[in-house]
Design a protein around this motif. Sequence first.
Motif, short mmCIF file in Angstrom:
data_model
loop_
_atom_site.label_atom_id
_atom_site.label_comp_id
_atom_site.label_asym_id
_atom_site.label_seq_id
_atom_site.Cartn_x
_atom_site.Cartn_y
_atom_site.Cartn_z
N LEU A 22 -9.70 0.58 -2.40
CA LEU A 22 -8.80 1.74 -2.45
C LEU A 22 -7.48 1.45 -3.14
CD1 LEU A 22 -9.25 3.04 1.23
CD2 LEU A 22 -10.18 4.08 -0.85
N LEU A 23 -7.19 0.16 -3.39
CA LEU A 23 -5.88 -0.22 -3.91
C LEU A 23 -5.67 0.14 -5.37
CD1 LEU A 23 -5.27 -3.76 -2.37
CD2 LEU A 23 -4.10 -1.64 -1.76
N SER A 24 -4.41 0.36 -5.72
CA SER A 24 -4.01 0.52 -7.12
C SER A 24 -3.91 -0.86 -7.76
CB SER A 24 -2.63 1.18 -7.15
OG SER A 24 -1.68 0.30 -6.54
N HIS A 25 -3.59 -0.90 -9.05
CA HIS A 25 -3.29 -2.18 -9.70
C HIS A 25 -2.05 -2.77 -9.03
CE1 HIS A 25 -6.25 -2.33 -12.89
NE2 HIS A 25 -6.16 -1.02 -12.91
N ALA A 26 -2.11 -4.04 -8.71
CA ALA A 26 -1.01 -4.73 -8.01
C ALA A 26 -0.76 -4.16 -6.62
CB ALA A 26 0.28 -4.72 -8.83
N GLY A 27 -1.79 -3.51 -6.05
CA GLY A 27 -1.66 -2.95 -4.70
C GLY A 27 -1.66 -4.06 -3.65
N ARG A 28 -1.14 -3.73 -2.46
CA ARG A 28 -1.02 -4.73 -1.39
C ARG A 28 -1.63 -4.21 -0.10
NH1 ARG A 28 2.76 -2.48 -4.62
NH2 ARG A 28 4.52 -2.30 -3.19
N VAL A 29 -2.46 -5.04 0.55
CA VAL A 29 -2.90 -4.73 1.91
C VAL A 29 -2.07 -5.57 2.86
CG1 VAL A 29 -4.78 -4.73 3.60
CG2 VAL A 29 -5.30 -4.38 1.19
N MET A 30 -1.41 -4.91 3.80
CA MET A 30 -0.60 -5.61 4.79
C MET A 30 -1.41 -5.72 6.08
SD MET A 30 1.69 -5.72 2.61
CE MET A 30 2.67 -6.82 3.60
N VAL A 31 -1.76 -6.94 6.45
CA VAL A 31 -2.58 -7.15 7.65
C VAL A 31 -1.66 -7.18 8.88
CG1 VAL A 31 -4.19 -8.69 8.82
CG2 VAL A 31 -4.35 -8.37 6.33
N VAL A 32 -1.66 -6.08 9.63
CA VAL A 32 -0.81 -5.96 10.82
C VAL A 32 -1.64 -6.22 12.08
CG1 VAL A 32 0.50 -4.31 12.22
CG2 VAL A 32 0.85 -4.40 9.75
N GLY A 33 -2.91 -5.80 12.06
CA GLY A 33 -3.76 -6.00 13.23
C GLY A 33 -5.14 -6.49 12.83
N CYS A 34 -5.76 -7.29 13.70
CA CYS A 34 -7.08 -7.84 13.43
C CYS A 34 -7.71 -8.27 14.74
CB CYS A 34 -6.96 -9.04 12.49
SG CYS A 34 -8.55 -9.74 12.08
N ARG A 35 -9.01 -7.99 14.90
CA ARG A 35 -9.69 -8.39 16.13
C ARG A 35 -10.92 -9.25 15.86
NH1 ARG A 35 -9.32 -2.68 19.51
NH2 ARG A 35 -7.06 -2.61 19.57
N GLY A 36 -10.92 -9.98 14.74
CA GLY A 36 -12.07 -10.84 14.46
C GLY A 36 -12.22 -11.09 12.97
N PRO A 37 -13.25 -11.84 12.56
CA PRO A 37 -13.44 -12.17 11.14
C PRO A 37 -14.12 -11.04 10.37
CG PRO A 37 -15.11 -13.25 12.48
CD PRO A 37 -14.23 -12.49 13.43
N ILE A 38 -14.05 -11.12 9.05
CA ILE A 38 -14.72 -10.16 8.17
C ILE A 38 -15.10 -10.87 6.88
CG2 ILE A 38 -12.51 -9.39 7.19
CD1 ILE A 38 -13.76 -6.62 6.77
N GLU A 39 -16.15 -10.40 6.24
CA GLU A 39 -16.53 -10.96 4.94
C GLU A 39 -16.03 -10.04 3.84
OE1 GLU A 39 -20.76 -11.67 2.81
OE2 GLU A 39 -20.52 -12.71 4.73
N ILE A 40 -15.32 -10.60 2.86
CA ILE A 40 -14.85 -9.80 1.73
C ILE A 40 -15.27 -10.49 0.44
CG2 ILE A 40 -12.81 -8.89 2.94
CD1 ILE A 40 -11.15 -10.92 1.23
N ASN A 41 -15.19 -9.76 -0.67
CA ASN A 41 -15.46 -10.34 -1.98
C ASN A 41 -14.11 -10.53 -2.70
OD1 ASN A 41 -16.17 -11.04 -4.53
ND2 ASN A 41 -17.73 -9.44 -4.78
N THR A 47 -7.79 8.19 -9.72
CA THR A 47 -7.97 6.86 -10.33
C THR A 47 -6.80 5.94 -10.00
OG1 THR A 47 -6.97 7.78 -12.31
CG2 THR A 47 -9.38 7.66 -12.26
N GLU A 48 -5.69 6.51 -9.56
CA GLU A 48 -4.48 5.72 -9.27
C GLU A 48 -4.71 4.68 -8.17
OE1 GLU A 48 -1.00 6.74 -10.78
OE2 GLU A 48 -2.78 6.94 -12.03
N GLY A 49 -5.35 5.11 -7.07
CA GLY A 49 -5.47 4.23 -5.91
C GLY A 49 -4.18 4.27 -5.09
N VAL A 50 -4.14 3.44 -4.05
CA VAL A 50 -3.00 3.41 -3.13
C VAL A 50 -2.19 2.14 -3.38
CG1 VAL A 50 -2.32 3.48 -0.69
CG2 VAL A 50 -4.44 4.57 -1.41
N ASP A 51 -0.87 2.27 -3.37
CA ASP A 51 -0.02 1.10 -3.65
C ASP A 51 0.03 0.12 -2.48
OD1 ASP A 51 0.91 1.91 -6.29
OD2 ASP A 51 1.90 3.55 -5.23
N VAL A 52 0.17 0.64 -1.27
CA VAL A 52 0.29 -0.22 -0.09
C VAL A 52 -0.61 0.32 1.01
CG1 VAL A 52 1.87 -1.19 1.64
CG2 VAL A 52 2.72 -0.70 -0.65
N ILE A 53 -1.37 -0.57 1.67
CA ILE A 53 -2.16 -0.16 2.84
C ILE A 53 -1.64 -0.95 4.04
CG2 ILE A 53 -4.44 -0.15 3.93
CD1 ILE A 53 -5.68 0.16 1.16
#
Length: 331
Positions: free
Chosen positions: A238-257, A217-223
């Motif tokens: 997958l994130l925990s509360h106050a978790g952060r996704v660090m966008v290092v690479g990207c090859r196009g757009p994506i739809e998120i909620n 239930t914890e989730g991941v702090d940083v991705i």
Amino acid sequence: IAMAATRNVMRAVRVFEFGGPEVLKLQSDVLIPDPKENQVLIKVHACGVNPVETYIRSGNYARKPALPYTPGSDVAGVIEGVGEHVTAFKKGDRVFTIGTISGGYADYAVAAANRVFPLSDKLDFRQGAAIGIPYFTAYRALFQKGRAKAGESVLVHGASGGVGIATCQIARACGLKVLGTAGTEEGMNMVLRNGAHQAFNHREANYIDKIKEYTGTEGVDVIIEMLSNINLATDLQLLSHAGRVMVVGCRGPIEINPRDTMSKESSIIGVSLFLATEEERHECATALLDGIEAGWLKPMVGSEYPLEKAAKAHEDIVHSSGARGKMVLLP
């Protein structure tokens, strides 16, 4: 006389127009550049190939160099000459860079002295060429932008490539709980050998469930995310509360909620090494040079290519079935 006339030229890969890998042209009559006052000239023994170089070459990147140009920022080699104001280096020093002025896909490269660092005898030139962008980006993503702390968990999405391996090594050395994904059995083993506590195969249909099961239930702090156009929406799950996704690479757009960020007050943060300040670069360098001395910073070199196969390297870095360490060119 003919000999003397040819001595000041070198081989270098030149790009005269933006486009596919085929626009990389090896030329053998390029003038060897002269280092200006705060610059050094390096005899290149190896040059790292980074995904960003394929984006720049295609013309689809925010920064467009003036044409023609020579790609490549991460070189390792020996100082051949120094500008008049340079005191930190002398001819014969082994060094690596995080940037060049003239381009690294070449026999010689000029770099600003403040983007050049001594290369320890513990590492060979191929490993030296694998430090620059991958390790500086990993450190910046984890600590300068991701504010990761010892005891937190980090998921490295695409952990078997250059930045991925760097992130696993740094995170493990700094006391984080490290999870990594890779696309092959070999890649997963490499990730585990380089600091991950657990590895997952991102080609398996249910791998996200396996990560959820592992983190509970914890989730991941940083991705640390190398392919956000594919993974960002699931990363938010997958994130925990106050978790952060660090966008290092990207090859196009994506739809998120965006609602998925509200329920956990999570953050999506972009990472760009090009925006680092001089102080931030210095902080990265200090931490990484300490890591080399301590023995935990050990770049894994993957595929090696001669200069004339630069186009093949660009093809492979985008289309290979799974990364296995850092791709390098050997002049």
